[in-house]
Design an enzyme around this catalytic site. Structure first.
Site, PDB file in Angstrom:
ATOM      1  N   ASN A 211      13.687 -98.527  30.202  1.00 19.23           N
ATOM      2  CA  ASN A 211      14.327 -97.654  28.972  1.00 19.23           C
ATOM      3  C   ASN A 211      15.763 -97.584  29.250  1.00 19.23           C
ATOM      4  O   ASN A 211      16.172 -96.978  30.280  1.00 19.23           O
ATOM      5  CB  ASN A 211      13.998 -96.199  29.521  1.00 19.23           C
TER       6      ASN A 211
ATOM      7  N   HIS B 274      11.350 -95.292  24.478  1.00 20.36           N
ATOM      8  CA  HIS B 274      12.222 -93.902  24.695  1.00 20.36           C
ATOM      9  C   HIS B 274      11.280 -92.695  24.828  1.00 20.36           C
ATOM     10  O   HIS B 274      10.189 -92.533  24.774  1.00 20.36           O
ATOM     11  CB  HIS B 274      12.879 -93.837  23.488  1.00 20.36           C
TER      12      HIS B 274
ATOM     13  N   TYR C 238      13.658 -83.410  26.755  1.00 16.49           N
ATOM     14  CA  TYR C 238      13.511 -84.500  27.721  1.00 16.49           C
ATOM     15  C   TYR C 238      12.633 -84.335  28.393  1.00 16.49           C
ATOM     16  O   TYR C 238      11.609 -84.655  29.467  1.00 16.49           O
ATOM     17  CB  TYR C 238      14.234 -85.113  28.662  1.00 16.49           C
TER      18      TYR C 238
ATOM     19  N   ARG D 247      18.797 -82.174  32.187  1.00 20.81           N
ATOM     20  CA  ARG D 247      19.745 -82.652  31.048  1.00 20.81           C
ATOM     21  C   ARG D 247      18.921 -82.677  30.008  1.00 20.81           C
ATOM     22  O   ARG D 247      17.547 -82.717  29.483  1.00 20.81           O
ATOM     23  CB  ARG D 247      19.998 -84.550  30.781  1.00 20.81           C
TER      24      ARG D 247
ATOM     25  N   ALA E 190      20.619 -95.134  25.912  1.00 24.78           N
ATOM     26  CA  ALA E 190      21.819 -95.584  25.306  1.00 24.78           C
ATOM     27  C   ALA E 190      22.263 -96.967  25.716  1.00 24.78           C
ATOM     28  O   ALA E 190      22.477 -97.843  23.828  1.00 24.78           O
ATOM     29  CB  ALA E 190      23.335 -94.635  25.354  1.00 24.78           C
TER      30      ALA E 190
ATOM     31  N   ARG F 289      16.495 -89.397  15.223  1.00 26.32           N
ATOM     32  CA  ARG F 289      17.630 -89.005  15.890  1.00 26.32           C
ATOM     33  C   ARG F 289      18.730 -89.472  15.273  1.00 26.32           C
ATOM     34  O   ARG F 289      19.122 -89.886  13.992  1.00 26.32           O
ATOM     35  CB  ARG F 289      17.978 -89.297  17.908  1.00 26.32           C
TER      36      ARG F 289
ATOM     37  N   PRO G 112      21.048 -95.351  31.802  1.00 18.97           N
ATOM     38  CA  PRO G 112      22.505 -93.798  31.630  1.00 18.97           C
ATOM     39  C   PRO G 112      21.632 -93.032  31.534  1.00 18.97           C
ATOM     40  O   PRO G 112      20.970 -92.797  30.854  1.00 18.97           O
ATOM     41  CB  PRO G 112      23.389 -94.752  30.778  1.00 18.97           C
ATOM     42  N   ASN G 113      21.624 -92.153  32.510  1.00 16.60           N
ATOM     43  CA  ASN G 113      21.561 -90.679  32.118  1.00 16.60           C
ATOM     44  C   ASN G 113      20.380 -90.107  32.574  1.00 16.60           C
ATOM     45  O   ASN G 113      19.836 -89.244  32.859  1.00 16.60           O
ATOM     46  CB  ASN G 113      22.051 -90.133  31.285  1.00 16.60           C
TER      47      ASN G 113
ATOM     48  N   GLU H 230      10.025-101.963  25.452  1.00 13.24           N
ATOM     49  CA  GLU H 230      10.971-101.052  25.279  1.00 13.24           C
ATOM     50  C   GLU H 230      10.530 -99.835  25.665  1.00 13.24           C
ATOM     51  O   GLU H 230       9.363 -99.593  24.197  1.00 13.24           O
ATOM     52  CB  GLU H 230      12.136-100.900  24.673  1.00 13.24           C
TER      53      GLU H 230
END
Length: 138
Positions: free
Chosen positions: A71, A97, A22, A17, A74, A104, A9-10, A95
């Site tokens: 990725n 990111h 990012y 964004r 969330a 964070r 998502p996103n 995985e």
């Protein structure tokens, strides 16, 4: 070698964004760069904002690809279902990111994917995807 990048998502908003976190490049533009850099590898790309669609894609490719770069964004921190899907397939998953999730919010320090993944790469910006591809080449 056949690899797929699955973004959650996103991540369709990359380039728009939070560019300070990012970057300013869209993922489609970056994916074109990856295909050129790794022209000897068959690379595919899939993105969804919907958890069930990500699970369906993992089921679809999880027995006939050489690797999955995931990725889950969330969903990494909330989706037992995606973690279980990875446990149920035979294709290895890395995985990824873009940001360093450990620098964070505390809730981002938990991954429901990592325990079933070949490895985790976090915090190297878009280069995290290059590192993941290289992990399959070696």
């Amino acid at each position: 070698m056949k690899l797929i990048i699955i973004n959650g998502p996103n991540l369709n908003l990359l380039g728009k964004r939070e560019p300070e976190v990012y970057g300013s490049k869209t993922f489609n533009a970056y994916f074109d760069e990856l295909k050129n850099k790794f022209s000897n590898i068959e690379l595919e790309y899939y993105q969804s904002n919907i958890e069930g669609e990500i699970i369906n894609k993992l089921h679809e490719v999880g027995f006939n690809f050489d690797g999955i770069i995931l990725n889950a964004a969330a969903y990494t921190h909330t989706s037992v279902g995606i973690g279980d899907a990875i446990k149920g397939i035979t294709t290895p998953v890395v995985e990824v990111h873009i940001s360093n999730v450990h620098s964070r919010e505390d809730f981002r320090h938990t991954s429901y994917i990592a325990g079933n993944a070949k490895g985790v790469i976090s915090g190297f910006g878009l280069d995290s995807y290059i590192l993941a591809i290289q992990s399959f080449i070696k």
